[in-house]
Design an enzyme around this catalytic site. Structure first.
Site, PDB file in Angstrom:
ATOM      1  N   HIS A  23       0.840  -1.209   0.000  1.00  0.00           N
ATOM      2  CA  HIS A  23       0.000   0.000   0.000  1.00  0.00           C
ATOM      3  C   HIS A  23       0.876   1.261   0.000  1.00  0.00           C
ATOM      4  CE1 HIS A  23      -3.082  -2.731   2.158  1.00  0.00           C
ATOM      5  NE2 HIS A  23      -3.634  -2.430   1.005  1.00  0.00           N
ATOM      6  N   LYS A  47     -15.782  -7.276   6.595  1.00  0.00           N
ATOM      7  CA  LYS A  47     -14.518  -8.015   6.508  1.00  0.00           C
ATOM      8  C   LYS A  47     -14.041  -8.473   7.887  1.00  0.00           C
ATOM      9  CE  LYS A  47     -11.758  -7.051   2.442  1.00  0.00           C
ATOM     10  NZ  LYS A  47     -10.522  -6.416   1.945  1.00  0.00           N
ATOM     11  N   ARG A  96      -2.461  -5.840  -8.322  1.00  0.00           N
ATOM     12  CA  ARG A  96      -1.270  -6.666  -8.063  1.00  0.00           C
ATOM     13  C   ARG A  96      -1.108  -7.758  -9.102  1.00  0.00           C
ATOM     14  NH1 ARG A  96      -3.537  -8.273  -2.504  1.00  0.00           N
ATOM     15  NH2 ARG A  96      -5.330  -8.052  -3.861  1.00  0.00           N
ATOM     16  N   SER A 134      -3.372  -7.952   3.065  1.00  0.00           N
ATOM     17  CA  SER A 134      -3.493  -7.762   4.510  1.00  0.00           C
ATOM     18  C   SER A 134      -3.838  -9.083   5.197  1.00  0.00           C
ATOM     19  CB  SER A 134      -4.567  -6.710   4.809  1.00  0.00           C
ATOM     20  OG  SER A 134      -4.211  -5.493   4.201  1.00  0.00           O
TER      21      SER A 134
HETATM   22  N1  COA Z   1      -0.390  -4.135  -1.389  1.00  0.00           N
HETATM   23  C1  COA Z   1      -0.833  -5.038  -0.518  1.00  0.00           C
HETATM   24  N2  COA Z   1      -2.104  -5.445  -0.435  1.00  0.00           N
HETATM   25  C2  COA Z   1      -2.961  -4.890  -1.307  1.00  0.00           C
HETATM   26  C3  COA Z   1      -2.574  -3.941  -2.256  1.00  0.00           C
HETATM   27  C4  COA Z   1      -1.215  -3.563  -2.281  1.00  0.00           C
HETATM   28  N3  COA Z   1      -0.759  -2.668  -3.158  1.00  0.00           N
HETATM   29  N4  COA Z   1      -3.656  -3.598  -2.975  1.00  0.00           N
HETATM   30  C5  COA Z   1      -4.675  -4.303  -2.482  1.00  0.00           C
HETATM   31  N5  COA Z   1      -4.250  -5.084  -1.478  1.00  0.00           N
HETATM   32  C6  COA Z   1      -5.036  -6.042  -0.704  1.00  0.00           C
HETATM   33  C7  COA Z   1      -5.633  -5.446   0.518  1.00  0.00           C
HETATM   34  O1  COA Z   1      -4.754  -5.536   1.607  1.00  0.00           O
HETATM   35  C8  COA Z   1      -6.842  -6.304   0.690  1.00  0.00           C
HETATM   36  O2  COA Z   1      -6.472  -7.524   1.297  1.00  0.00           O
HETATM   37  P1  COA Z   1      -7.479  -8.358   2.178  1.00  0.00           P
HETATM   38  O3  COA Z   1      -8.652  -8.691   1.294  1.00  0.00           O
HETATM   39  O4  COA Z   1      -6.650  -9.504   2.572  1.00  0.00           O
HETATM   40  O5  COA Z   1      -7.902  -7.475   3.326  1.00  0.00           O
HETATM   41  C9  COA Z   1      -7.272  -6.597  -0.748  1.00  0.00           C
HETATM   42  O6  COA Z   1      -6.115  -6.457  -1.508  1.00  0.00           O
HETATM   43  C10 COA Z   1      -8.242  -5.610  -1.319  1.00  0.00           C
HETATM   44  O7  COA Z   1      -8.817  -4.924  -0.333  1.00  0.00           O
HETATM   45  P2  COA Z   1      -8.800  -3.340  -0.165  1.00  0.00           P
HETATM   46  O8  COA Z   1      -7.776  -2.661  -0.992  1.00  0.00           O
HETATM   47  O9  COA Z   1      -8.823  -3.044   1.275  1.00  0.00           O
HETATM   48  O10 COA Z   1     -10.064  -2.971  -0.802  1.00  0.00           O
HETATM   49  P3  COA Z   1     -11.418  -3.547  -0.390  1.00  0.00           P
HETATM   50  O11 COA Z   1     -11.752  -4.334  -1.577  1.00  0.00           O
HETATM   51  O12 COA Z   1     -11.500  -4.212   0.908  1.00  0.00           O
HETATM   52  O13 COA Z   1     -12.192  -2.196  -0.196  1.00  0.00           O
HETATM   53  C11 COA Z   1     -13.355  -0.282  -0.881  1.00  0.00           C
HETATM   54  C12 COA Z   1     -12.776  -1.636  -1.231  1.00  0.00           C
HETATM   55  C13 COA Z   1     -13.212   0.152   0.538  1.00  0.00           C
HETATM   56  C14 COA Z   1     -12.658   0.688  -1.762  1.00  0.00           C
HETATM   57  C15 COA Z   1     -14.848  -0.423  -1.254  1.00  0.00           C
HETATM   58  O14 COA Z   1     -15.422  -1.426  -0.457  1.00  0.00           O
HETATM   59  C16 COA Z   1     -15.609   0.855  -1.101  1.00  0.00           C
HETATM   60  O15 COA Z   1     -15.462   1.763  -1.913  1.00  0.00           O
HETATM   61  N6  COA Z   1     -16.426   0.942  -0.036  1.00  0.00           N
HETATM   62  C17 COA Z   1     -17.268   2.109   0.225  1.00  0.00           C
HETATM   63  C18 COA Z   1     -18.718   1.819  -0.149  1.00  0.00           C
HETATM   64  C19 COA Z   1     -18.919   1.976  -1.626  1.00  0.00           C
HETATM   65  O16 COA Z   1     -18.784   3.045  -2.192  1.00  0.00           O
HETATM   66  N7  COA Z   1     -19.281   0.874  -2.258  1.00  0.00           N
HETATM   67  C20 COA Z   1     -19.495   0.829  -3.687  1.00  0.00           C
HETATM   68  C21 COA Z   1     -18.218   0.493  -4.387  1.00  0.00           C
HETATM   69  S1  COA Z   1     -18.484   0.316  -6.113  1.00  0.00           S
END
Ligand code: COA
Length: 172
Positions: A23, A47, A96, A134
């Site tokens: 990140h 989550k 990724r 994560s």
């Molecule tokens: N390095 C390490 N890990 C990474 C990474 C990087 N560069 N990029 C992504 N990841 C991992 C994250 O750690 C996470 O791992 P996990 O699933 O083991 O926790 C996973 O990839 C992706 O999760 P994250 O980046 O946290 O995104 P998310 O998919 O959980 O969250 C939001 C997405 C918060 C952006 C989305 O839910 C959101 O916008 N929520 C608000 C409500 C909304 O508007 N909803 C409509 C969306 S269309």
């Protein structure tokens, strides 16, 4: 009449439970493209995060002290509403691997459907971080594996404390 140029703000949203070096890599890249970046922490209770939103926020604050033009916030509700509130022009997401693409594509199009002014910019982290997530960090740490090279120091410390607390409460 003089025009005041608005800074080009991007929002980097995620759950960040916890923030990893992957990140941080994306944050650094985003700051090369945009004048200001907001790391927006979604509480994401579905989550079942290990850290509450404030704990995640504090770890990100500590781990990103080296960056200028960065702010860190939590947000509730729709991301596109947060974008509008901040006057942000782009969402930054890290890709990724090809496997990330389908979900990210879906989210990008849904966000665009919700607000046609919102663009999503995908950045690739350095290849040494492409396998990071994560969840994997938490899993490796919970079995006593070494995570020091993969997360900021503050995260290693906080995970160790959290796991010790859970153990003392008989939760692991
Ligand atoms: N390095 C390490 N890990 C990474 C990474 C990087 N560069 N990029 C992504 N990841 C991992 C994250 O750690 C996470 O791992 P996990 O699933 O083991 O926790 C996973 O990839 C992706 O999760 P994250 O980046 O946290 O995104 P998310 O998919 O959980 O969250 C939001 C997405 C918060 C952006 C989305 O839910 C959101 O916008 N929520 C608000 C409500 C909304 O508007 N909803 C409509 C969306 S269309």
């Amino acid at each position: 009449m003089a025009h005041t140029k608005r800074p080009q703000v991007a929002v980097y949203p995620g759950t960040f439970d916890p923030i990893t070096n992957g990140h941080i890599d994306i944050i650094g890249r985003a700051l090369r493209l945009f004048e200001h970046v907001v790391v927006a922490v979604a509480p994401n209770p579905t989550k079942a995060p290990l850290f509450d939103a404030n704990e995640r926020l504090n770890m990100i604050f500590h781990a990103t002290k080296q960056f200028k033009n960065l702010s860190v916030e939590t947000f509730e509700g729709l991301l596109v509403h947060e974008m509008k509130r901040r006057g942000a022009i782009a969402i930054v997401r890290g890709i990724r691997a090809v496997s990330d693409f389908e979900y990210e594509f879906q989210m990008a199009l849904m966000n665009r459907k919700l607000d046609n002014n919102v663009e999503t910019v995908f950045l690739m982290p350095s290849e040494e971080y492409t396998y990071l997530s994560s969840s994997l960090i938490k899993e490796v740490a919970s079995y006593g594996g070494e995570i020091a090279d993969l997360v900021p120091e503050i995260v290693s410390e906080k995970i160790a404390q959290k796991l010790a607390l859970k153990k003392s409460q008989g939760k692991t």
